[in-house]
Write a protein that holds these residues in place. Structure first.
Motif, PDB file in Angstrom:
ATOM      1  N   TYR A   1       6.617  11.427   3.662  1.00 59.93           N
ATOM      2  CA  TYR A   1       7.790  11.479   3.059  1.00 59.93           C
ATOM      3  C   TYR A   1       8.730  12.362   3.349  1.00 59.93           C
ATOM      4  CZ  TYR A   1       4.308   9.340   0.248  1.00 59.93           C
ATOM      5  OH  TYR A   1       2.980   8.095  -0.562  1.00 59.93           O
TER       6      TYR A   1
ATOM      7  N   ASN B   1       2.922  15.961   3.784  1.00 54.25           N
ATOM      8  CA  ASN B   1       2.717  14.888   4.068  1.00 54.25           C
ATOM      9  C   ASN B   1       4.331  14.544   4.067  1.00 54.25           C
ATOM     10  OD1 ASN B   1       0.585  13.946   1.375  1.00 54.25           O
ATOM     11  ND2 ASN B   1       1.683  15.580   0.986  1.00 54.25           N
TER      12      ASN B   1
ATOM     13  N   GLY C   1       1.927   6.692  -6.653  1.00 53.74           N
ATOM     14  CA  GLY C   1       0.810   7.094  -7.547  1.00 53.74           C
ATOM     15  C   GLY C   1       0.764   8.638  -7.040  1.00 53.74           C
ATOM     16  N   ALA C   2       1.999   9.059  -5.853  1.00 51.45           N
ATOM     17  CA  ALA C   2       1.867  10.344  -6.271  1.00 51.45           C
ATOM     18  C   ALA C   2       3.058  11.426  -7.066  1.00 51.45           C
ATOM     19  CB  ALA C   2       2.147  10.433  -4.383  1.00 51.45           C
TER      20      ALA C   2
ATOM     21  N   GLU D   1       2.222   1.780  -3.246  1.00 47.57           N
ATOM     22  CA  GLU D   1       1.486   2.312  -4.633  1.00 47.57           C
ATOM     23  C   GLU D   1       0.262   3.901  -4.227  1.00 47.57           C
ATOM     24  OE1 GLU D   1      -1.350  -1.072  -4.216  1.00 47.57           O
ATOM     25  OE2 GLU D   1      -0.351  -2.465  -5.370  1.00 47.57           O
ATOM     26  N   ARG D   2       0.603   4.009  -2.817  1.00 49.35           N
ATOM     27  CA  ARG D   2       0.445   5.066  -2.801  1.00 49.35           C
ATOM     28  C   ARG D   2       1.930   6.406  -3.422  1.00 49.35           C
ATOM     29  NH1 ARG D   2      -2.115   5.386   2.789  1.00 49.35           N
ATOM     30  NH2 ARG D   2      -4.154   4.176   2.385  1.00 49.35           N
ATOM     31  N   ALA D   3       2.821   5.449  -2.764  1.00 47.54           N
ATOM     32  CA  ALA D   3       3.869   6.437  -3.599  1.00 47.54           C
ATOM     33  C   ALA D   3       4.147   6.702  -4.928  1.00 47.54           C
ATOM     34  CB  ALA D   3       5.497   6.053  -3.148  1.00 47.54           C
TER      35      ALA D   3
ATOM     36  N   LEU E   1       1.134  -1.449   0.121  1.00 45.36           N
ATOM     37  CA  LEU E   1       0.049   0.338   0.205  1.00 45.36           C
ATOM     38  C   LEU E   1       1.257   1.220  -0.415  1.00 45.36           C
ATOM     39  CD1 LEU E   1      -2.657   1.420   0.678  1.00 45.36           C
ATOM     40  CD2 LEU E   1      -3.063   0.969   2.935  1.00 45.36           C
ATOM     41  N   SER E   2       2.433   1.488   0.706  1.00 42.30           N
ATOM     42  CA  SER E   2       2.783   2.808   0.510  1.00 42.30           C
ATOM     43  C   SER E   2       3.353   2.676  -0.575  1.00 42.30           C
ATOM     44  CB  SER E   2       3.372   2.311   1.873  1.00 42.30           C
ATOM     45  OG  SER E   2       3.182   2.392   3.379  1.00 42.30           O
TER      46      SER E   2
END
Length: 594
Positions: free
Chosen positions: A104, A101, A71-72, A67-69, A64-65
């Motif tokens: 990061y 955020n 995406g960002a 995939e979010r990274a 999850l982490s």
């Protein structure tokens, strides 16, 4: 100890029936084994899928982490790409993103030249000296790396790099750094069954995160394990020993396709993981059932058939050795087919005894006939031997008579006063001696029906050289004669032909002054039974003119005709050559009118 059946036992009924039953029941046993193996395989595969699912659940926080990274990074890349020419605005925008955020620690736009001018720290950095810089720039793709002592973030981070494109042209990477503190592999694990160790690694085989630290994770892995071998696969399960020699079950799943993978470590007796390796004890059970079935069938066959067959065999052996008539088979369980076989054998035994008596009478008659035949053969051999002796004696006496005639001619030649008379008598003497040599060969050889033409030529030439007249000039005579067997019908005209030709060669052979005349004689046989006689003598310009009545030439032609051959005469400046060819024939007896 394993006993190997002898050849006699291998041909026995028990052994063969056992083999045939084993082969007949083998398909059933094979099917049972295959079904057992299939069940074991399905169980193992189901267990593998279960532990793979548990491993994927255990790595869900990292997945999850990341995939979010990504995406960002993809969203920031589009903005940074539009602001890259205004460094201050680009730095300000990225700094505000980090402040909003806190999970990061760093973000920046890394162009293809490696000089980063747009970042959340508002500083310029040179990444051209970093490991794998050229490799990732040459092949743009999502990249995740770990830096346990990052100089820009000042902490241990996971670096996520997303390629940025402008109108399908690769511009560079948007790089995000995630502190390891924000990625806790065990934070969301509430399941009872979970791996004893979990780590993630990238496509380069570098460990990104580890549940209990990198050192502990390395000790839980097999020695010299190359993590890059799993790159490209979606999942894998294998069993191996870790660095401490303990057997472990390892599961590998892809959490970011072709980029990041999770590896879970399980103990070999841990719940579902213990069923990954199928139990081997279940395989021998159908094999034992197959063996038991074969033994029961063989025992039943032995009681119903084999023991009665052995009894009947014993009676047959007794009859063969002592002519003992067979007795009825004992027991109420004798099959009707075997009883009929025994009755048939008894009838056959009675008939054999009667035929033996008749055969003995016939053998006695045959012995008398053979004895008579042997006596006749002995008489025939004696007659043949006697005939051979008589024929040799005839040839011996003919040879002696011819030599006597030759001696008389020799005496007459010596008393003759004219040289022409001596030459004529000498020629006749050579012809008579040629016939004498043939008869001498016939009684001196083992076989009186054939003569060695090669040896006969040697004798004739030697004899003519010794008895040559005074008009004959000394010569060098070279003889090359093969061993060729001729029947007397051809040997007689052949010897007379050689005598005539040699007389002419001895008479007319000449050579230049200071040299000796030469005579070459050859006798060969070709593959098609063709015999070739060649007599050549040297000549010179001062050769003797031909003399005589021509009788010799007529005799030569007559002898050639008797051989059914051909004659060729060739004359060169220094040689006179005569070639005679004929076909060697078999003996054909003359027809007799009885």
């Amino acid at each position: 100890m394993i006993t190997i059946p002898t050849a006699r036992k291998r041909k026995g009924l028990v052994f063969r029936v056992t083999v045939f039953l084993s082969v007949a029941l083998a398909p059933i046993g094979i099917i049972a084994v295959l079904q057992t193996l299939e069940v074991m395989h399905q169980t193992a595969r189901s267990s593998e899928l279960s532990v793979l699912t548990l491993t994927r659940d255990a790595a869900s926080r990292e997945q999850l982490s990341l995939e979010r990274a990504f995406g960002a990074a993809e969203a920031l890349g589009a903005v940074a790409l539009s602001l890259r020419r205004d460094g201050e605005r680009c730095d300000s925008y990225l700094r505000q993103f980090i402040e909003a955020n806190p999970k990061y620690s760093f973000v920046g736009l890394l162009p293809r030249d490696g000089i980063m001018t747009c970042s959340s720290t508002e500083q310029e950095y040179d990444f051209t000296t970093f490991d794998r810089f050229d490799e990732i720039m040459e092949t743009p793709r999502p990249v995740v790396e770990a830096n346990f002592n990052a100089p820009l973030s000042g902490t241990s981070v996971v670096i996520v790099s997303q390629p940025v494109f402008e109108e399908d042209s690769f511009v560079g990477y948007l790089t995000l750094s995630i502190p390891h503190d924000w990625i806790d592999p065990t934070a969301d694990l509430t399941r009872l069954e979970k791996p004893i160790g979990l780590l993630t690694f990238n496509a380069f085989g570098q460990i990104l995160t580890a549940e209990r630290g990198v050192d502990t994770a390395m000790r839980q892995l097999p020695p010299d394990l190359d993590l890059t071998r799993f790159v490209g696969s979606t999942s894998d399960v294998f069993v191996a020993e870790d660095s401490n020699g303990q057997e472990r079950v390892y599961t590998v799943v892809s959490i970011i396709p072709e980029t990041v993978y999770a590896l879970g470590t399980w103990t070999s007796d841990q719940g579902i993981a213990s069923r990954v390796r199928p139990a081997v004890w279940s395989v021998p059970f159908p094999i034992l059932m197959w063996i038991a079935s074969v033994l029961v069938a063989v025992y039943a066959l032995d009681r119903l058939v084999i023991r009665h067959v052995k009894s009947l065999r014993g009676q047959m052996v007794s009859f063969a050795r002592n002519r003992t008539l067979p007795s009825p088979l004992k027991g109420s369980s004798v099959p009707s087919e075997l009883s009929e076989m025994r009755d048939t054998f008894a009838a056959m035994a009675n008939r054999v005894i009667l035929e033996d008596a008749d055969r003995e009478n016939v053998m006695r008659e045959m012995e008398g006939l053979i004895k008579t035949q042997n006596e006749l053969l002995n008489q025939k051999d004696a007659l043949v031997h006697q005939k051979s002796i008589l024929l040799k004696e005839v040839h011996h006496r003919v040879k002696n008579n011819l030599q006597l005639i030759s001696s008389i001619m020799n005496m007459q030649q010596r008393t003759a006063t004219h040289s022409e008379t001596r030459q004529i008598v000498g020629r006749l003497q050579d012809r008579v001696l040629g016939l004498a040599k043939i008869h001498q060969r016939l009684y001196q050889t083992e076989r009186i029906d054939k003569i060695d033409a090669g040896a006969m030529i040697q004798d004739l030439i030697g004899q003519m050289s010794r008895l040559g007249s005074e008009s004959i000039v000394p010569q060098n005579i070279n003889v090359s004669a093969e061993t060729i067997q001729l029947f007397p019908d051809q040997a007689v005209p052949f010897s007379l032909l050689v005598s005539e030709l040699m007389t002419n060669a001895l008479k007319y052979a000449r050579a230049p002054e200071g040299q000796a005349p030469t005579i070459d004689v050859s006798l060969i046989e070709e593959e098609d039974d063709t015999v070739e006689l060649k007599i050549a003598n040297s000549i010179s310009d001062e050769r003797a003119p031909p003399s005589g009545t021509g009788l010799g030439n007529r005799l030569v032609q007559a002898f050639v005709n008797q051989l059914d051959g051909e004659i060729i005469v060739e004359e060169a400046s220094d040689e006179y050559r005569v070639i005679v060819t004929f076909t060697r024939s078999e003996f054909v007896p003359e027809e007799r009118d009885y």
